[in-house]
Enzyme design. Structure first.
Site, PDB file in Angstrom:
ATOM      1  N   LYS A   1       0.803  -1.398  -0.142  1.00 51.62           N
ATOM      2  CA  LYS A   1       0.051  -0.021  -0.100  1.00 51.62           C
ATOM      3  C   LYS A   1       0.757   1.169  -0.046  1.00 51.62           C
ATOM      4  O   LYS A   1       0.550   2.179   0.727  1.00 51.62           O
ATOM      5  CB  LYS A   1      -0.932  -0.069   1.221  1.00 51.62           C
ATOM      6  CG  LYS A   1      -1.943  -1.292   1.226  1.00 51.62           C
ATOM      7  CD  LYS A   1      -2.979  -1.111   2.290  1.00 51.62           C
ATOM      8  CE  LYS A   1      -3.627  -2.420   2.227  1.00 51.62           C
ATOM      9  NZ  LYS A   1      -4.313  -2.821   1.154  1.00 51.62           N
ATOM     10  N   CYS A   2       1.865   1.305  -0.805  1.00 52.51           N
ATOM     11  CA  CYS A   2       2.926   2.352  -0.825  1.00 52.51           C
ATOM     12  C   CYS A   2       2.882   3.248  -2.223  1.00 52.51           C
ATOM     13  O   CYS A   2       2.548   2.325  -3.409  1.00 52.51           O
ATOM     14  CB  CYS A   2       4.172   1.943  -0.683  1.00 52.51           C
ATOM     15  SG  CYS A   2       5.595   2.969  -0.869  1.00 52.51           S
ATOM     16  N   GLY A   3       3.247   4.266  -2.467  1.00 56.21           N
ATOM     17  CA  GLY A   3       3.265   4.907  -3.787  1.00 56.21           C
ATOM     18  C   GLY A   3       4.304   4.376  -4.630  1.00 56.21           C
ATOM     19  O   GLY A   3       4.114   4.528  -5.704  1.00 56.21           O
TER      20      GLY A   3
END
Length: 168
Positions: A41-43
């Site tokens: 769930k990271c850019g």
């Protein structure tokens, strides 16, 4: 960069696989390994696509990506191992090994990452992992190359290290 004593010790550090068994890097001594702390769930999560592309391009030539999920950066890897493995395979078609979720910084950092953090990046900086998707390439000769999270897996500098160090 790396030295043989450190690398031998690095290759002997045990860590846990996604299914709970223990292994080391010793069995992969002849491979180029790209070790990376990952998060769902990271850019930077789209880097999974480039990591998988590297795996498919070079995997049969003595290369492997090794993914270590980490939830230390803004809780961006909150799921169970089952959730993480499902996400990796269904979203990005990941075929490279993904291991047990670990910590990469602090007192409880995984021993493998404690050792990897001694390697300098291209600017000579070592120490703490800055964010998800920090990359370490361990070559068969024992050299460790470090690339910060914003350096994409298909960056020419990373590809050059891989191609220059593939066996045979």
């Amino acid at each position: 960069m790396g030295d043989t004593t450190t690398t031998t010790a690095l290759r002997d550090i045990p860590f846990t696989t996604a299914d709970g068994s223990t292994r080391t890097l010793a069995a992969d001594a002849d491979k180029v390994l790209l070790i990376v702390n990952v998060a769902s769930k990271c850019g930077l999560t789209p880097q999974y696509e480039q990591l998988e592309h590297l795996q498919r391009t070079y995997g049969e030539r003595g290369f492997s990506v090794l993914g270590f999920p980490c939830n230390q950066f803004m809780g961006q890897e909150p799921g169970s191992m089952e959730d993480i493995l499902d996400f990796c395979s269904s979203t990005y078609g990941v075929t490279f090994p993904v291991f047990e979720k670990i910590k990469v910084n602090g007192r409880d950092a995984a021993p493998l990452y404690k050792a990897l953090k001694e390697a300098p990046d291209p600017e000579g900086m070592r120490g703490r992992i800055h964010w998800n998707f920090e990359k370490f390439i361990l070559t068969p000769d024992g050299t460790v190359h470090r690339f910060r999270p914003q350096t994409k897996p298909d960056d020419p500098a990373i590809v050059a290290v891989i191609e220059q160090n593939l066996p045979g």
